[in-house]
Write an enzyme that holds these catalytic residues in place. Structure first.
Site, PDB file in Angstrom:
ATOM      1  CB  SER A  90      14.897  17.804 -44.752  1.00  0.00           C
ATOM      2  OG  SER A  90      14.249  18.738 -45.572  1.00  0.00           O
ATOM      3  N   GLY A 141      13.461  23.859 -37.610  1.00  0.00           N
ATOM      4  CA  GLY A 141      14.716  23.966 -36.867  1.00  0.00           C
ATOM      5  C   GLY A 141      14.823  22.876 -35.814  1.00  0.00           C
TER       6      GLY A 141
END
Ligand code: ASP
Length: 346
Positions: free
Chosen positions: A90, A258
């Site tokens: 990520s 997020g």
């Protein structure tokens, strides 16, 4: 081996018995060796960053901060650790690709003088945070995107290479079988759990790092590969100054992780810093920013994850997220590897 400043700090903490909640910013009054000593009266140097992968990243940053180095150098060095981690899907070079198989990276950096730089949707170059710093220091611009960002990086000595790893390619091909897009919350925690994330799951998360150095100056860095399986060309909050990261050296700094679209819509990190300017403590400022997001989108509140992390000039820090499971790492002279579970609205 503990550095001299680390030992000094320990002694100071023993003498005072408290860690600078009431610490004053003394960096402007002092210089040279005295500066380091005086800084010990407050809760800095300190570095904080999002998620579990913040622990090794903070330790790298601490090597610089503990010697009296600059927060800007510390945050760049720190976030390069997850950027280079082949198991991290990520952030950085091993990040999962978009739905067309392109690995596109986003990053930005901001210093104590309000200088900032970023790259967005950049392909073929690892360490986007260092390219972002170069944009800040070598160009009159703030943000370079796509091919232009890659071109700039290569012209400035970065190597061009295909970033898609065999593991990422396998996960992408697995995803293509259903091609459903539904970002999963807190995937970073699963990545670092003993049970590995199966290739067909969704994946996002970002490292946002904030450091307050011995001189009392704040800098921040934010870097990610964004949402896995995103539309080609999609850019999240992470490279956008004010959204994924903001620093005002008079007040503090904030960063986010997020679903970036919601952070951009609310100019999240800028909001957190402005709330701290109004007197909010870091955690309260993060909570208020989270509340603004879910107030506008109550229907998403059970599935959407957004978390903020903030630090103020005293070295006080705090975080808040919509969902449970958000963690952040803290490193100062007392603790080198502290992982704190962030509070959540739910
Ligand atoms: N904020 C990042 C983005 O939207 C991803 C994340 O932190 O989960 O690109």
């Amino acid at each position: 081996m503990k550095s001299a400043i680390s030992l000094l700090n320990r002694r100071k903490f023993l003498l005072t018995g408290t860690i600078g909640a009431s610490g004053l910013i003394l960096g402007t009054k002092v210089s040279g060796k005295n500066m380091v000593k005086e800084a010990l009266a407050a809760n800095f140097p300190i570095v904080i960053s999002t998620w579990d992968f913040g622990i090794p990243a903070n330790q790298e940053a601490w090597k610089i901060l503990s010697k009296g180095g600059r927060a800007l150098d510390a945050v760049e060095a720190g976030v390069r650790i997850p950027e280079a981690d082949p198991n991290n899907h990520s952030v950085g070079a091993a990040g999962y690709p978009d739905r067309d198989g392109h690995v596109t990276l986003d990053a930005c950096i901001m210093d104590e003088k309000g200088n900032c730089g970023g790259v967005a949707a950049m392909e073929y170059v690892d360490h986007p945070i260092s390219v972002a710093r170069m944009v800040m220091e070598k160009t009159p611009h703030v943000l370079l995107v796509g091919e232009g960002a890659t071109q700039f990086a290569v012209e400035n000595g970065f190597k061009k290479r295909v970033l898609l790893t065999a593991e990422s390619e396998k996960a992408w091909k697995e995803w293509l079988k259903t091609a459903q897009y539904k970002p999963e919350i807190n995937t970073e925690n699963k990545l670092y759990s003993p049970k590995k994330l199966p290739g067909n799951q969704y994946n996002h998360d970002t490292i946002g790092m904030l450091a307050l150095d011995a001189a009392g100056n704040i800098s921040g860095a934010c870097t990610t590969s964004g949402m896995a399986w995103k539309l080609h060309g999609r850019v999240g909050d992470s490279p956008i100054i004010g959204a994924g990261l903001f620093v005002d050296n008079e007040v503090g700094g904030a960063t986010s992780t997020g679903v970036g679209e919601e952070v951009i819509r609310n100019v999240g990190s800028f909001l957190v810093v402005e709330l701290m300017r109004q007197g909010y403590k870091p955690e309260d400022a993060c909570k208020e920013a989270v509340n603004r997001i879910i107030k506008k989108k109550p229907e998403l509140s059970k599935t959407l994850q957004v978390g903020f992390l903030a630090i103020n000039k005293k070295g006080e820090y705090g975080a808040y997220a919509i969902q449970k499971g958000f963690s952040f790492a803290v490193c100062n002279a007392e603790k080198q590897d502290l992982l704190i579970k962030g509070k959540s609205v739910y």
